[in-house]
Design a protein around this motif. Structure first.
Motif, PDB file in Angstrom:
ATOM      1  N   SER A   1     -20.871  36.638  98.082  1.00 49.10           N
ATOM      2  CA  SER A   1     -20.245  36.198  96.834  1.00 49.10           C
ATOM      3  C   SER A   1     -20.553  37.104  95.647  1.00 49.10           C
ATOM      4  CB  SER A   1     -20.661  34.768  96.512  1.00 49.10           C
ATOM      5  OG  SER A   1     -22.057  34.698  96.289  1.00 49.10           O
ATOM      6  N   HIS A   2     -21.650  37.825  95.676  1.00 43.44           N
ATOM      7  CA  HIS A   2     -22.010  38.653  94.522  1.00 43.44           C
ATOM      8  C   HIS A   2     -20.942  39.711  94.233  1.00 43.44           C
ATOM      9  CE1 HIS A   2     -24.027  41.682  92.071  1.00 43.44           C
ATOM     10  NE2 HIS A   2     -24.708  40.650  91.577  1.00 43.44           N
ATOM     11  N   ASP A   3     -20.498  40.415  95.266  1.00 48.65           N
ATOM     12  CA  ASP A   3     -19.480  41.449  95.070  1.00 48.65           C
ATOM     13  C   ASP A   3     -18.194  40.850  94.495  1.00 48.65           C
ATOM     14  OD1 ASP A   3     -21.317  43.177  96.173  1.00 48.65           O
ATOM     15  OD2 ASP A   3     -20.303  43.317  98.115  1.00 48.65           O
ATOM     16  N   LEU A   4     -17.804  39.687  95.001  1.00 47.94           N
ATOM     17  CA  LEU A   4     -16.596  39.026  94.516  1.00 47.94           C
ATOM     18  C   LEU A   4     -16.743  38.592  93.062  1.00 47.94           C
ATOM     19  CD1 LEU A   4     -13.775  37.831  95.021  1.00 47.94           C
ATOM     20  CD2 LEU A   4     -14.916  35.754  95.793  1.00 47.94           C
ATOM     21  N   LEU A   5     -17.873  37.963  92.725  1.00 47.91           N
ATOM     22  CA  LEU A   5     -18.087  37.501  91.341  1.00 47.91           C
ATOM     23  C   LEU A   5     -18.133  38.675  90.367  1.00 47.91           C
ATOM     24  CD1 LEU A   5     -20.705  34.648  91.829  1.00 47.91           C
ATOM     25  CD2 LEU A   5     -18.382  34.406  90.928  1.00 47.91           C
ATOM     26  N   ALA A   6     -18.806  39.747  90.756  1.00 45.70           N
ATOM     27  CA  ALA A   6     -18.886  40.916  89.876  1.00 45.70           C
ATOM     28  C   ALA A   6     -17.505  41.524  89.664  1.00 45.70           C
ATOM     29  CB  ALA A   6     -19.845  41.941  90.465  1.00 45.70           C
ATOM     30  N   ALA A   7     -16.775  41.719  90.739  1.00 43.30           N
ATOM     31  CA  ALA A   7     -15.438  42.306  90.635  1.00 43.30           C
ATOM     32  C   ALA A   7     -14.504  41.396  89.837  1.00 43.30           C
ATOM     33  CB  ALA A   7     -14.871  42.567  92.027  1.00 43.30           C
ATOM     34  N   PHE A   8     -14.582  40.096  90.086  1.00 43.26           N
ATOM     35  CA  PHE A   8     -13.727  39.142  89.377  1.00 43.26           C
ATOM     36  C   PHE A   8     -13.983  39.206  87.871  1.00 43.26           C
ATOM     37  CE2 PHE A   8     -12.888  34.933  87.582  1.00 43.26           C
ATOM     38  CZ  PHE A   8     -11.555  34.766  87.932  1.00 43.26           C
ATOM     39  N   SER A   9     -15.243  39.230  87.478  1.00 43.83           N
ATOM     40  CA  SER A   9     -15.593  39.281  86.050  1.00 43.83           C
ATOM     41  C   SER A   9     -15.020  40.526  85.380  1.00 43.83           C
ATOM     42  CB  SER A   9     -17.112  39.266  85.870  1.00 43.83           C
ATOM     43  OG  SER A   9     -17.665  38.090  86.389  1.00 43.83           O
ATOM     44  N   LEU A  10     -15.163  41.658  86.039  1.00 43.10           N
ATOM     45  CA  LEU A  10     -14.660  42.911  85.472  1.00 43.10           C
ATOM     46  C   LEU A  10     -13.132  42.930  85.405  1.00 43.10           C
ATOM     47  CD1 LEU A  10     -17.132  45.256  87.336  1.00 43.10           C
ATOM     48  CD2 LEU A  10     -17.081  44.841  84.859  1.00 43.10           C
ATOM     49  N   ALA A  11     -12.487  42.479  86.458  1.00 50.39           N
ATOM     50  CA  ALA A  11     -11.019  42.460  86.470  1.00 50.39           C
ATOM     51  C   ALA A  11     -10.474  41.460  85.446  1.00 50.39           C
ATOM     52  CB  ALA A  11     -10.511  42.126  87.867  1.00 50.39           C
ATOM     53  N   MET A  12     -11.145  40.330  85.296  1.00 48.91           N
ATOM     54  CA  MET A  12     -10.669  39.317  84.343  1.00 48.91           C
ATOM     55  C   MET A  12     -10.791  39.786  82.897  1.00 48.91           C
ATOM     56  SD  MET A  12      -9.235  36.700  85.594  1.00 48.91           S
ATOM     57  CE  MET A  12      -9.278  35.625  84.179  1.00 48.91           C
ATOM     58  N   ILE A  13     -11.896  40.468  82.563  1.00 50.82           N
ATOM     59  CA  ILE A  13     -12.015  40.912  81.175  1.00 50.82           C
ATOM     60  C   ILE A  13     -11.002  42.013  80.883  1.00 50.82           C
ATOM     61  CG2 ILE A  13     -13.829  42.668  81.338  1.00 50.82           C
ATOM     62  CD1 ILE A  13     -13.432  39.911  78.644  1.00 50.82           C
ATOM     63  N   ALA A  14     -10.687  42.840  81.874  1.00 57.34           N
ATOM     64  CA  ALA A  14      -9.642  43.853  81.698  1.00 57.34           C
ATOM     65  C   ALA A  14      -8.305  43.169  81.431  1.00 57.34           C
ATOM     66  CB  ALA A  14      -9.553  44.741  82.942  1.00 57.34           C
ATOM     67  N   THR A  15      -8.012  42.140  82.203  1.00 59.79           N
ATOM     68  CA  THR A  15      -6.763  41.393  82.039  1.00 59.79           C
ATOM     69  C   THR A  15      -6.720  40.693  80.684  1.00 59.79           C
ATOM     70  OG1 THR A  15      -6.653  41.064  84.430  1.00 59.79           O
ATOM     71  CG2 THR A  15      -5.306  39.599  83.054  1.00 59.79           C
ATOM     72  N   ALA A  16      -7.808  40.025  80.323  1.00 53.35           N
ATOM     73  CA  ALA A  16      -7.858  39.310  79.042  1.00 53.35           C
ATOM     74  C   ALA A  16      -7.653  40.276  77.877  1.00 53.35           C
ATOM     75  CB  ALA A  16      -9.201  38.587  78.897  1.00 53.35           C
ATOM     76  N   TYR A  17      -8.260  41.451  77.960  1.00 57.14           N
ATOM     77  CA  TYR A  17      -8.131  42.424  76.877  1.00 57.14           C
ATOM     78  C   TYR A  17      -6.696  42.945  76.767  1.00 57.14           C
ATOM     79  CZ  TYR A  17      -9.262  46.335  73.810  1.00 57.14           C
ATOM     80  OH  TYR A  17      -9.298  47.218  72.767  1.00 57.14           O
ATOM     81  N   LEU A  18      -6.058  43.207  77.894  1.00 56.78           N
ATOM     82  CA  LEU A  18      -4.668  43.657  77.847  1.00 56.78           C
ATOM     83  C   LEU A  18      -3.745  42.572  77.305  1.00 56.78           C
ATOM     84  CD1 LEU A  18      -4.203  45.765  81.094  1.00 56.78           C
ATOM     85  CD2 LEU A  18      -4.276  46.567  78.728  1.00 56.78           C
ATOM     86  N   VAL A  19      -3.936  41.341  77.740  1.00 56.81           N
ATOM     87  CA  VAL A  19      -3.129  40.226  77.233  1.00 56.81           C
ATOM     88  C   VAL A  19      -3.329  40.086  75.726  1.00 56.81           C
ATOM     89  CG1 VAL A  19      -2.819  37.717  77.301  1.00 56.81           C
ATOM     90  CG2 VAL A  19      -3.022  39.010  79.431  1.00 56.81           C
ATOM     91  N   PHE A  20      -4.584  40.222  75.274  1.00 54.26           N
ATOM     92  CA  PHE A  20      -4.890  40.166  73.844  1.00 54.26           C
ATOM     93  C   PHE A  20      -4.147  41.260  73.083  1.00 54.26           C
ATOM     94  CE2 PHE A  20      -7.608  41.835  70.411  1.00 54.26           C
ATOM     95  CZ  PHE A  20      -7.583  40.746  69.552  1.00 54.26           C
TER      96      PHE A  20
END
Length: 141
Positions: A41-60
């Protein structure tokens, strides 16, 4: 002077940001108490966090209708986060080191662009205000 996003435009980036912060909290909990989580789960959680902040920033940036040069810089930064996410998600892939190196290169380029002043800060910048804008904002209050 900074502009404020209309509530309807600000809600999606905020929701994505909250989800991202929650995933980072889960990542820290997983670090503290790994037995509570599945083994990979660590790899998934780390990747998810990074991908989500990239997405949130672009949407912003889309919601605030950034200038094209600011949007290009936002895309560059989001790409850096996505390559870092790929490195976290697929650490055993032969390309993982390449993903990491691309992320490093994009982060370094982004900071260099900030230092060099490109693109020039817009008058409605939400993150950095020059001295003149701060004086104007104080005088309005």
């Amino acid at each position: 002077m900074s502009i404020r996003l209309h509530r309807s435009h600000a809600i999606l980036p905020l929701v994505l940001g909250v989800i991202t912060l929650a995933s980072v909290v889960l990542l820290f909990v997983q670090d503290a108490v790994p037995r509570l989580f599945p083994p990979a789960s660590h790899d998934l959680l780390a990747a998810f966090s990074l991908a989500m902040i990239a997405t949130a920033y672009l949407v912003f940036q889309f919601a605030r209708r950034s200038a094209s040069m600011e949007m290009a810089k936002a895309i560059l930064l989001a790409a850096a986060f996505l390559f870092w996410a790929a490195n976290q998600f697929w650490p055993r892939l032969p390309e993982a080191t390449l993903f990491n190196d691309i992320a490093i290169g994009l982060f370094v380029l982004d900071v260099f662009l900030v230092i060099s002043g490109w693109p020039p800060a817009s008058k409605d910048s939400l993150f950095a205000q020059g001295e003149e804008e701060r004086r104007r904002a104080r005088s309005v209050q």
